[in-house]
Design a protein around this motif. Structure first.
Motif, short mmCIF file in Angstrom:
data_model
loop_
_atom_site.label_atom_id
_atom_site.label_comp_id
_atom_site.label_asym_id
_atom_site.label_seq_id
_atom_site.Cartn_x
_atom_site.Cartn_y
_atom_site.Cartn_z
N PHE A 67 -22.07 34.44 -19.65
CA PHE A 67 -22.05 33.33 -18.68
C PHE A 67 -22.69 32.06 -19.25
N ASN A 68 -22.77 31.95 -20.57
CA ASN A 68 -23.58 30.90 -21.18
C ASN A 68 -23.12 30.69 -22.61
N PRO A 69 -22.60 29.50 -22.97
CA PRO A 69 -22.16 29.26 -24.34
C PRO A 69 -23.25 29.45 -25.39
N VAL A 70 -24.50 29.13 -25.05
CA VAL A 70 -25.57 29.32 -26.03
C VAL A 70 -25.76 30.80 -26.33
N VAL A 71 -25.75 31.63 -25.30
CA VAL A 71 -25.87 33.07 -25.50
C VAL A 71 -24.70 33.58 -26.35
N THR A 72 -23.50 33.12 -26.07
CA THR A 72 -22.33 33.53 -26.85
C THR A 72 -22.47 33.12 -28.31
N LEU A 73 -22.92 31.89 -28.55
CA LEU A 73 -23.05 31.40 -29.92
C LEU A 73 -24.11 32.17 -30.71
N PHE A 177 -32.07 24.86 -16.38
CA PHE A 177 -30.62 25.02 -16.43
C PHE A 177 -30.29 26.04 -17.54
N ALA A 178 -30.78 25.79 -18.76
CA ALA A 178 -30.71 26.71 -19.90
C ALA A 178 -29.30 27.22 -20.18
N ASN A 179 -28.28 26.40 -19.87
CA ASN A 179 -26.91 26.87 -19.97
C ASN A 179 -25.96 25.66 -19.97
N PRO A 180 -25.29 25.38 -21.09
CA PRO A 180 -24.38 24.22 -21.12
C PRO A 180 -23.25 24.29 -20.10
N ALA A 181 -22.67 25.47 -19.89
CA ALA A 181 -21.56 25.58 -18.93
C ALA A 181 -22.04 25.27 -17.52
N VAL A 182 -23.17 25.85 -17.14
CA VAL A 182 -23.72 25.60 -15.81
C VAL A 182 -24.09 24.13 -15.66
N ALA A 198 -24.32 11.35 -16.87
CA ALA A 198 -25.01 10.71 -17.99
C ALA A 198 -26.17 11.55 -18.51
N SER A 199 -26.65 12.50 -17.71
CA SER A 199 -27.75 13.36 -18.13
C SER A 199 -27.30 14.65 -18.79
N VAL A 200 -25.98 14.91 -18.77
CA VAL A 200 -25.48 16.20 -19.23
C VAL A 200 -25.62 16.38 -20.74
N VAL A 201 -25.21 15.39 -21.52
CA VAL A 201 -25.21 15.55 -22.98
C VAL A 201 -26.61 15.80 -23.54
N PRO A 202 -27.64 15.04 -23.14
CA PRO A 202 -28.98 15.36 -23.65
C PRO A 202 -29.45 16.75 -23.24
N PHE A 203 -29.09 17.19 -22.04
CA PHE A 203 -29.47 18.54 -21.60
C PHE A 203 -28.82 19.59 -22.51
N ILE A 204 -27.54 19.40 -22.80
CA ILE A 204 -26.85 20.37 -23.65
C ILE A 204 -27.43 20.37 -25.06
N ALA A 205 -27.74 19.19 -25.58
CA ALA A 205 -28.36 19.11 -26.91
C ALA A 205 -29.68 19.86 -26.93
N ALA A 206 -30.47 19.70 -25.88
CA ALA A 206 -31.75 20.40 -25.80
C ALA A 206 -31.54 21.91 -25.70
N LEU A 208 -28.97 23.65 -26.93
CA LEU A 208 -28.56 24.14 -28.24
C LEU A 208 -29.76 24.24 -29.19
N LEU A 209 -30.63 23.24 -29.12
CA LEU A 209 -31.85 23.29 -29.93
C LEU A 209 -32.71 24.47 -29.52
N GLY A 210 -32.84 24.69 -28.22
CA GLY A 210 -33.60 25.83 -27.73
C GLY A 210 -32.99 27.15 -28.18
N GLY A 211 -31.66 27.23 -28.20
CA GLY A 211 -31.00 28.44 -28.66
C GLY A 211 -31.32 28.74 -30.12
N ALA A 212 -31.27 27.69 -30.96
CA ALA A 212 -31.61 27.88 -32.37
C ALA A 212 -33.07 28.27 -32.54
N LEU A 213 -33.94 27.65 -31.75
CA LEU A 213 -35.37 27.99 -31.81
C LEU A 213 -35.59 29.43 -31.37
N GLY A 214 -34.92 29.85 -30.30
CA GLY A 214 -35.06 31.22 -29.83
C GLY A 214 -34.58 32.23 -30.87
#
Length: 247
Positions: A67-73, A177-182, A198-206, A208-214
Protein backbone atom coordinates in the motif's frame (compact mmCIF):
# COMPACT_ATOMS: atom_id res chain seq x y z
CA UNK A 1 5.21 -17.06 -6.61
CA UNK A 2 1.76 -18.62 -6.70
CA UNK A 3 -0.36 -15.45 -6.86
CA UNK A 4 -0.59 -14.00 -10.38
CA UNK A 5 0.66 -10.45 -10.82
CA UNK A 6 -2.78 -9.20 -11.87
CA UNK A 7 -4.34 -10.32 -8.60
CA UNK A 8 -1.51 -8.82 -6.59
CA UNK A 9 -1.83 -5.50 -8.41
CA UNK A 10 -5.59 -5.51 -7.80
CA UNK A 11 -4.98 -6.15 -4.10
CA UNK A 12 -2.55 -3.22 -3.93
CA UNK A 13 -4.95 -0.86 -5.71
CA UNK A 14 -7.98 -1.86 -3.65
CA UNK A 15 -6.09 -2.01 -0.37
CA UNK A 16 -4.49 1.41 -0.86
CA UNK A 17 -7.83 2.86 -1.91
CA UNK A 18 -9.56 1.54 1.18
CA UNK A 19 -6.74 2.83 3.38
CA UNK A 20 -7.15 6.35 1.97
CA UNK A 21 -10.92 6.08 2.29
CA UNK A 22 -10.45 5.27 5.98
CA UNK A 23 -8.07 8.20 6.52
CA UNK A 24 -10.13 10.75 4.61
CA UNK A 25 -13.55 9.48 5.63
CA UNK A 26 -12.75 9.37 9.34
CA UNK A 27 -11.35 12.90 9.07
CA UNK A 28 -14.58 14.16 7.52
CA UNK A 29 -16.67 12.32 10.12
CA UNK A 30 -14.57 13.69 12.98
CA UNK A 31 -14.87 17.23 11.65
CA UNK A 32 -18.64 16.94 11.69
CA UNK A 33 -18.71 15.53 15.22
CA UNK A 34 -16.31 17.82 17.07
CA UNK A 35 -14.91 21.35 16.72
CA UNK A 36 -11.85 20.34 18.76
CA UNK A 37 -8.74 19.65 16.64
CA UNK A 38 -7.34 17.21 19.18
CA UNK A 39 -10.50 15.12 19.22
CA UNK A 40 -10.54 15.11 15.43
CA UNK A 41 -6.95 13.87 15.27
CA UNK A 42 -7.67 11.22 17.89
CA UNK A 43 -10.66 9.92 15.94
CA UNK A 44 -8.71 10.04 12.67
CA UNK A 45 -5.73 8.16 14.11
CA UNK A 46 -7.82 5.47 15.83
CA UNK A 47 -9.79 4.75 12.66
CA UNK A 48 -6.53 4.51 10.70
CA UNK A 49 -5.00 2.10 13.23
CA UNK A 50 -7.97 -0.26 13.13
CA UNK A 51 -8.46 0.02 9.38
CA UNK A 52 -4.80 -0.51 8.52
CA UNK A 53 -4.53 -3.57 10.74
CA UNK A 54 -7.54 -5.16 9.04
CA UNK A 55 -6.32 -4.31 5.54
CA UNK A 56 -2.87 -5.80 6.13
CA UNK A 57 -4.48 -8.96 7.48
CA UNK A 58 -6.82 -9.27 4.49
CA UNK A 59 -4.48 -8.33 1.64
CA UNK A 60 -1.13 -9.46 3.03
CA UNK A 61 -1.50 -13.06 1.82
CA UNK A 62 -2.18 -11.83 -1.72
CA UNK A 63 0.26 -9.00 -2.42
CA UNK A 64 2.23 -8.45 0.78
CA UNK A 65 -0.01 -5.46 1.59
CA UNK A 66 2.54 -2.79 0.76
CA UNK A 67 0.00 0.00 0.00
CA UNK A 68 3.06 2.26 -0.21
CA UNK A 69 5.55 2.94 -3.04
CA UNK A 70 8.40 3.42 -0.57
CA UNK A 71 7.76 0.00 0.97
CA UNK A 72 7.63 -1.53 -2.51
CA UNK A 73 10.89 0.15 -3.55
CA UNK A 74 12.84 -0.88 -0.46
CA UNK A 75 11.43 -4.42 -0.68
CA UNK A 76 12.72 -4.61 -4.25
CA UNK A 77 16.09 -3.07 -3.37
CA UNK A 78 16.64 -5.29 -0.36
CA UNK A 79 15.68 -8.47 -2.17
CA UNK A 80 16.96 -7.80 -5.69
CA UNK A 81 19.75 -10.40 -5.38
CA UNK A 82 17.53 -13.07 -3.86
CA UNK A 83 15.48 -15.60 -5.83
CA UNK A 84 12.19 -14.64 -4.16
CA UNK A 85 12.68 -10.87 -4.19
CA UNK A 86 10.38 -8.44 -5.97
CA UNK A 87 11.10 -8.06 -9.69
CA UNK A 88 11.24 -4.70 -11.43
CA UNK A 89 8.04 -5.58 -13.30
CA UNK A 90 6.33 -6.01 -9.92
CA UNK A 91 7.49 -2.55 -8.85
CA UNK A 92 6.39 -1.05 -12.16
CA UNK A 93 2.92 -2.54 -11.64
CA UNK A 94 2.54 -1.99 -7.89
CA UNK A 95 3.41 1.70 -7.72
CA UNK A 96 0.91 3.01 -10.31
CA UNK A 97 -1.77 0.75 -8.82
CA UNK A 98 -1.13 2.21 -5.37
CA UNK A 99 -1.35 5.78 -6.66
CA UNK A 100 -4.53 5.17 -8.66
CA UNK A 101 -6.05 3.34 -5.71
CA UNK A 102 -5.20 6.20 -3.35
CA UNK A 103 -6.87 8.78 -5.58
CA UNK A 104 -9.90 6.54 -5.92
CA UNK A 105 -10.08 6.14 -2.15
CA UNK A 106 -10.14 9.91 -1.63
CA UNK A 107 -12.90 10.29 -4.22
CA UNK A 108 -14.87 7.48 -2.59
CA UNK A 109 -14.62 9.07 0.85
CA UNK A 110 -15.77 12.43 -0.52
CA UNK A 111 -18.70 10.74 -2.25
CA UNK A 112 -19.79 8.95 0.94
CA UNK A 113 -19.99 12.24 2.82
CA UNK A 114 -21.51 14.37 0.08
CA UNK A 115 -18.34 16.37 -0.55
CA UNK A 116 -17.21 17.44 -4.03
CA UNK A 117 -15.77 14.32 -5.63
CA UNK A 118 -12.55 16.09 -6.57
CA UNK A 119 -11.56 19.34 -4.93
CA UNK A 120 -7.85 19.92 -4.43
CA UNK A 121 -6.89 20.58 -0.85
CA UNK A 122 -6.04 24.04 0.42
CA UNK A 123 -4.37 22.62 3.57
CA UNK A 124 -0.82 23.95 3.29
CA UNK A 125 1.84 21.64 4.76
CA UNK A 126 4.90 23.33 3.31
CA UNK A 127 7.45 23.62 6.13
CA UNK A 128 10.85 22.16 6.99
CA UNK A 129 9.82 20.71 10.33
CA UNK A 130 7.01 18.80 8.61
CA UNK A 131 9.46 17.36 6.09
CA UNK A 132 11.68 16.23 8.94
CA UNK A 133 8.64 14.58 10.50
CA UNK A 134 8.07 12.67 7.26
CA UNK A 135 11.70 11.52 7.13
CA UNK A 136 11.44 10.20 10.68
CA UNK A 137 8.02 8.60 10.19
CA UNK A 138 9.01 6.82 6.97
CA UNK A 139 12.39 5.67 8.25
CA UNK A 140 10.72 4.18 11.31
CA UNK A 141 8.14 2.43 9.16
CA UNK A 142 10.80 0.85 6.96
CA UNK A 143 12.84 -0.19 9.98
CA UNK A 144 9.76 -1.87 11.41
CA UNK A 145 8.59 -3.57 8.22
CA UNK A 146 11.97 -4.96 7.19
CA UNK A 147 13.07 -5.59 10.76
CA UNK A 148 10.07 -7.82 11.45
CA UNK A 149 11.04 -10.00 8.52
CA UNK A 150 14.68 -10.17 9.59
CA UNK A 151 13.80 -11.42 13.08
CA UNK A 152 11.14 -13.85 11.92
CA UNK A 153 8.20 -11.93 13.35
CA UNK A 154 6.43 -11.05 10.11
CA UNK A 155 3.15 -12.49 11.39
CA UNK A 156 3.04 -9.57 13.85
CA UNK A 157 2.89 -7.05 11.00
CA UNK A 158 -0.83 -6.18 11.11
CA UNK A 159 -0.74 -5.17 14.77
CA UNK A 160 2.80 -3.79 14.78
CA UNK A 161 2.54 -1.63 11.67
CA UNK A 162 -0.89 -0.30 12.59
CA UNK A 163 0.33 0.52 16.11
CA UNK A 164 3.40 2.33 14.78
CA UNK A 165 1.35 4.45 12.39
CA UNK A 166 -1.06 5.31 15.21
CA UNK A 167 1.82 6.40 17.42
CA UNK A 168 3.46 8.35 14.58
CA UNK A 169 0.26 10.34 14.09
CA UNK A 170 1.08 11.88 17.45
CA UNK A 171 4.86 11.94 17.79
CA UNK A 172 5.67 13.40 14.35
CA UNK A 173 4.97 16.98 13.35
CA UNK A 174 3.51 15.90 10.00
CA UNK A 175 1.05 13.36 11.51
CA UNK A 176 2.91 10.63 9.60
CA UNK A 177 1.77 10.41 6.00
CA UNK A 178 4.88 8.22 5.38
CA UNK A 179 3.49 7.13 2.01
CA UNK A 180 3.77 8.84 -1.41
CA UNK A 181 0.59 7.24 -2.78
CA UNK A 182 -1.46 8.28 0.24
CA UNK A 183 0.05 11.77 0.02
CA UNK A 184 -1.04 12.10 -3.60
CA UNK A 185 -4.51 10.76 -2.84
CA UNK A 186 -5.01 13.18 0.04
CA UNK A 187 -4.32 16.12 -2.29
CA UNK A 188 -7.62 15.35 -4.04
CA UNK A 189 -9.82 16.18 -1.05
CA UNK A 190 -10.25 19.58 0.56
CA UNK A 191 -11.11 18.11 3.96
CA UNK A 192 -9.45 17.50 7.33
CA UNK A 193 -6.93 14.97 5.99
CA UNK A 194 -6.04 16.89 2.83
CA UNK A 195 -2.71 18.29 1.71
CA UNK A 196 -2.29 21.13 -0.77
CA UNK A 197 -0.85 20.02 -4.13
CA UNK A 198 2.07 22.43 -3.70
CA UNK A 199 3.06 20.55 -0.53
CA UNK A 200 3.02 17.09 -2.12
CA UNK A 201 6.41 16.99 -3.84
CA UNK A 202 8.48 17.98 -0.76
CA UNK A 203 6.55 15.42 1.30
CA UNK A 204 7.32 12.68 -1.21
CA UNK A 205 10.98 13.69 -1.35
CA UNK A 206 11.16 13.48 2.44
CA UNK A 207 9.46 10.07 2.38
CA UNK A 208 11.94 8.71 -0.17
CA UNK A 209 14.81 10.03 1.94
CA UNK A 210 13.27 8.42 4.99
CA UNK A 211 12.96 5.13 3.12
CA UNK A 212 16.65 5.17 2.21
CA UNK A 213 17.54 6.08 5.79
CA UNK A 214 15.38 3.26 7.14
CA UNK A 215 17.03 0.79 4.79
CA UNK A 216 20.43 1.91 6.06
CA UNK A 217 19.38 1.55 9.68
CA UNK A 218 18.15 -2.00 8.98
CA UNK A 219 21.58 -2.87 7.56
CA UNK A 220 23.33 -1.35 10.59
CA UNK A 221 21.08 -3.04 13.16
CA UNK A 222 20.47 -6.40 11.49
CA UNK A 223 23.48 -6.63 9.21
CA UNK A 224 23.61 -6.83 5.41
CA UNK A 225 21.43 -9.34 3.63
CA UNK A 226 23.66 -12.32 2.86
CA UNK A 227 21.11 -15.13 2.46
CA UNK A 228 17.89 -15.47 0.44
CA UNK A 229 15.27 -13.24 2.02
CA UNK A 230 12.36 -14.78 3.89
CA UNK A 231 9.17 -13.05 2.76
CA UNK A 232 6.37 -14.02 5.12
CA UNK A 233 2.73 -13.54 4.30
CA UNK A 234 1.23 -10.48 5.90
CA UNK A 235 4.37 -8.36 5.93
CA UNK A 236 3.70 -5.00 4.25
CA UNK A 237 7.26 -4.93 2.91
CA UNK A 238 7.51 -8.45 1.53
CA UNK A 239 6.12 -10.95 -0.91
CA UNK A 240 4.04 -13.87 0.24
CA UNK A 241 5.25 -17.42 0.72
CA UNK A 242 3.31 -20.34 -0.74
CA UNK A 243 2.29 -21.88 2.59
CA UNK A 244 -0.56 -20.33 4.58
CA UNK A 245 0.23 -18.27 7.63
CA UNK A 246 -2.34 -17.20 10.19
CA UNK A 247 -2.08 -14.07 12.32
Amino acid sequence: MNVPLGRRVAAEAIGTGLLVAVVVGSGIQATGLSPDAGVRLLANSLATVFGLGVLITVFGPVSGAHFNPVVTLVAWFGGRRTPDGLALRDVAAYVPAQIVGAIGGAVLADAMFGEPLVKFSTHDRFAGHLWLGEVVATAGLILLVLGLGRIGRAASAPAAVASYIGAAYWFTSSTSFANPAVTIGRAFTDTFAGIAPASVVPFIAAQLLGGALGLGVVAVVHGPLVAPARHDIGTPGSRPEPEPVTS
